[in-house]
Design a protein around this motif. Structure first.
Motif, mmCIF file in Angstrom:
data_model
loop_
_atom_site.group_PDB
_atom_site.id
_atom_site.type_symbol
_atom_site.label_atom_id
_atom_site.label_comp_id
_atom_site.label_asym_id
_atom_site.label_seq_id
_atom_site.Cartn_x
_atom_site.Cartn_y
_atom_site.Cartn_z
ATOM 1 N N ASP A 166 16.363 16.743 66.257
ATOM 2 C CA ASP A 166 16.554 15.477 66.974
ATOM 3 C C ASP A 166 15.828 15.443 68.314
ATOM 4 O O ASP A 166 15.353 14.391 68.743
ATOM 5 C CB ASP A 166 18.041 15.222 67.194
ATOM 6 C CG ASP A 166 18.775 14.985 65.887
ATOM 7 O OD1 ASP A 166 18.627 13.888 65.333
ATOM 8 O OD2 ASP A 166 19.477 15.909 65.409
ATOM 9 N N ALA A 167 15.757 16.593 68.992
ATOM 10 C CA ALA A 167 15.083 16.641 70.290
ATOM 11 C C ALA A 167 14.679 18.076 70.604
ATOM 12 O O ALA A 167 15.326 19.029 70.163
ATOM 13 C CB ALA A 167 15.978 16.095 71.401
ATOM 14 N N ILE A 168 13.604 18.202 71.389
ATOM 15 C CA ILE A 168 13.113 19.503 71.827
ATOM 16 C C ILE A 168 12.959 19.472 73.343
ATOM 17 O O ILE A 168 12.361 18.544 73.895
ATOM 18 C CB ILE A 168 11.777 19.845 71.151
ATOM 19 C CG1 ILE A 168 11.986 20.047 69.639
ATOM 20 C CG2 ILE A 168 11.160 21.100 71.768
ATOM 21 C CD1 ILE A 168 10.710 20.266 68.860
ATOM 22 N N PHE A 169 13.516 20.498 74.000
ATOM 23 C CA PHE A 169 13.459 20.615 75.459
ATOM 24 C C PHE A 169 12.652 21.862 75.809
ATOM 25 O O PHE A 169 12.979 22.962 75.346
ATOM 26 C CB PHE A 169 14.862 20.725 76.053
ATOM 27 C CG PHE A 169 15.680 19.474 75.930
ATOM 28 C CD1 PHE A 169 15.919 18.672 77.040
ATOM 29 C CD2 PHE A 169 16.227 19.094 74.715
ATOM 30 C CE1 PHE A 169 16.682 17.521 76.943
ATOM 31 C CE2 PHE A 169 16.992 17.942 74.602
ATOM 32 C CZ PHE A 169 17.211 17.154 75.717
ATOM 33 N N LEU A 170 11.622 21.711 76.632
ATOM 34 C CA LEU A 170 10.757 22.830 76.984
ATOM 35 C C LEU A 170 10.748 23.040 78.491
ATOM 36 O O LEU A 170 10.385 22.138 79.257
ATOM 37 C CB LEU A 170 9.327 22.576 76.498
ATOM 38 C CG LEU A 170 9.144 22.351 74.990
ATOM 39 C CD1 LEU A 170 7.687 22.012 74.677
ATOM 40 C CD2 LEU A 170 9.591 23.575 74.194
ATOM 41 N N ASP A 171 11.146 24.233 78.910
ATOM 42 C CA ASP A 171 11.080 24.643 80.307
ATOM 43 C C ASP A 171 10.323 25.963 80.328
ATOM 44 O O ASP A 171 10.910 27.041 80.287
ATOM 45 C CB ASP A 171 12.496 24.800 80.877
ATOM 46 C CG ASP A 171 12.490 25.306 82.319
ATOM 47 O OD1 ASP A 171 11.436 25.225 82.964
ATOM 48 O OD2 ASP A 171 13.547 25.787 82.777
ATOM 49 N N MET A 172 8.997 25.869 80.362
ATOM 50 C CA MET A 172 8.127 27.035 80.204
ATOM 51 C C MET A 172 6.792 26.763 80.906
ATOM 52 O O MET A 172 6.461 25.602 81.182
ATOM 53 C CB MET A 172 7.919 27.327 78.715
ATOM 54 C CG MET A 172 7.447 26.132 77.915
ATOM 55 S SD MET A 172 7.462 26.382 76.121
ATOM 56 C CE MET A 172 6.176 27.619 75.939
ATOM 57 N N PRO A 173 6.005 27.811 81.196
ATOM 58 C CA PRO A 173 4.785 27.620 81.990
ATOM 59 C C PRO A 173 3.679 26.826 81.298
ATOM 60 O O PRO A 173 2.911 26.134 81.964
ATOM 61 C CB PRO A 173 4.319 29.062 82.268
ATOM 62 C CG PRO A 173 5.512 29.916 82.032
ATOM 63 C CD PRO A 173 6.305 29.235 80.974
ATOM 64 N N ASP A 174 3.559 26.943 79.969
ATOM 65 C CA ASP A 174 2.460 26.289 79.259
ATOM 66 C C ASP A 174 2.977 25.515 78.037
ATOM 67 O O ASP A 174 2.643 25.841 76.899
ATOM 68 C CB ASP A 174 1.405 27.311 78.826
ATOM 69 C CG ASP A 174 2.037 28.523 78.147
ATOM 70 O OD1 ASP A 174 3.275 28.533 77.953
ATOM 71 O OD2 ASP A 174 1.297 29.453 77.793
ATOM 72 N N TRP A 176 2.182 22.789 76.700
ATOM 73 C CA TRP A 176 1.186 22.136 75.837
ATOM 74 C C TRP A 176 0.833 22.990 74.620
ATOM 75 O O TRP A 176 0.444 22.463 73.593
ATOM 76 C CB TRP A 176 -0.071 21.804 76.640
ATOM 77 C CG TRP A 176 -0.657 22.963 77.385
ATOM 78 C CD1 TRP A 176 -1.599 23.838 76.929
ATOM 79 C CD2 TRP A 176 -0.333 23.374 78.708
ATOM 80 N NE1 TRP A 176 -1.882 24.777 77.885
ATOM 81 C CE2 TRP A 176 -1.130 24.512 79.001
ATOM 82 C CE3 TRP A 176 0.538 22.911 79.692
ATOM 83 C CZ2 TRP A 176 -1.071 25.182 80.225
ATOM 84 C CZ3 TRP A 176 0.593 23.571 80.910
ATOM 85 C CH2 TRP A 176 -0.200 24.693 81.161
ATOM 86 N N LYS A 177 1.028 24.293 74.710
ATOM 87 C CA LYS A 177 0.744 25.171 73.579
ATOM 88 C C LYS A 177 1.810 25.073 72.483
ATOM 89 O O LYS A 177 1.595 25.543 71.362
ATOM 90 C CB LYS A 177 0.624 26.621 74.058
ATOM 91 C CG LYS A 177 -0.576 26.860 74.958
ATOM 92 C CD LYS A 177 -0.687 28.321 75.356
ATOM 93 C CE LYS A 177 -1.907 28.560 76.233
ATOM 94 N NZ LYS A 177 -2.028 29.983 76.649
ATOM 95 N N THR A 178 2.945 24.471 72.797
ATOM 96 C CA THR A 178 4.035 24.315 71.828
ATOM 97 C C THR A 178 4.059 22.922 71.212
ATOM 98 O O THR A 178 4.728 22.695 70.209
ATOM 99 C CB THR A 178 5.384 24.601 72.529
ATOM 100 O OG1 THR A 178 5.333 25.905 73.107
ATOM 101 C CG2 THR A 178 6.550 24.553 71.565
#
Length: 257
Positions: A166-174, A176-178
């Motif tokens: 349903d949703a993806i949360f990204l707290d990481m340096p890069d 865009w690679k994910t």
């Protein structure tokens, strides 16, 4: 409902003295305003007032994710409540949803996500550091939310195992690679939320989103200013949480439609 052994409770004395504790026999709560045997709190209800050993008054409050900031261990930098709450709101997630997160860090975003998806939902959180996930596991367990969270030691840039998310949360340096993996894992119209500290990261992320048919793309920052309220002297506080980072949000469209 009366409090019992094992319950988590906030002991609120004043705005500068807010403590998150678990009721355990033989354990004592102490502060500069006084102490109390935690077993004495059993049978009371959330919202009750208590008297500490010095005669100071305190209140027993039901913990919320915000209270985690006052009482849980956080060896890594964590997202601020203003950013977490907005990200959750615009994501549209609700009880019963399946949510993917990376990285776990100290688990503060994880706690808020688990709080929202409820017992019927699931948060799958990725990190490459097992030591950080151990900290997060303890924090999430302290809040009583461990059954709602699955932990994975894996570099999410190499792929996301889950589909129909349903949703993806990204707290990481890069992040865009994910994004290619996020597009594959999300449901149509599913949300992606990214938190980054610099404008360079914003640009790289947004440009990659456009390559993968994400729509409704926004890059934002939030500023919160609290006021101190006194009769004839109400004004903004001298210290506040201003810039903390940038939030990028978007939704998945179906390719070729």
């Amino acid at each position: 409902m009366p409090l019992k052994e094992g319950d988590t409770v906030v002991i609120w004395i004043d705005p500068k003295r807010i403590y998150l504790v678990r009721l355990e026999k033989g354990k004592k709560f102490g502060s500069d305003k006084g102490s109390i045997d935690l077993s004495q709190l059993e049978g009371l209800e959330y919202g009750s007032s208590i008297t500490l050993s010095t005669g100071s008054k305190a209140y027993l409050l039901k913990p919320t994710p915000l209270d985690a900031y006052n009482g849980l261990r956080r060896p890594s930098q964590v997202l601020y409540p203003k950013d977490i709450s907005y990200m959750i709101y615009v994501s549209g997630i609700k009880e019963g949803d399946k949510v993917v997160e990376a990285g776990t860090g100290s688990g503060f975003l994880t706690i808020s996500l688990a709080y929202v998806v409820g017992d019927k939902g699931k948060v799958i959180t990725y990190d490459i550091r097992e030591d950080m996930q151990e900290v997060a596991k303890r924090n999430i367990s302290f809040m009583g939310l461990q059954s709602r969270v699955d932990f994975k030691i894996k570099d999410i840039r190499e792929g996301i195992d889950e589909t129909d998310v349903d949703a993806i949360f990204l707290d990481m340096p890069d992040p865009w690679k994910t994004i290619p993996h996020a597009y594959s894992s999300l449901k149509p119209s599913g949300s992606i939320l990214i938190f980054v500290p610099t404008v360079n990261q914003v640009e790289k992320s947004v440009l990659q989103m456009r390559q993968f048919d994400f729509v409704d793309i926004h890059a934002e920052e939030l500023i919160v200013r609290e006021y101190q309220v006194k009769e004839n002297a109400t004004r903004p506080k001298n210290i506040g949480v201003v810039h903390t980072g940038f939030i990028i949000r978007a939704r998945k469209s179906i390719k070729g439609s």
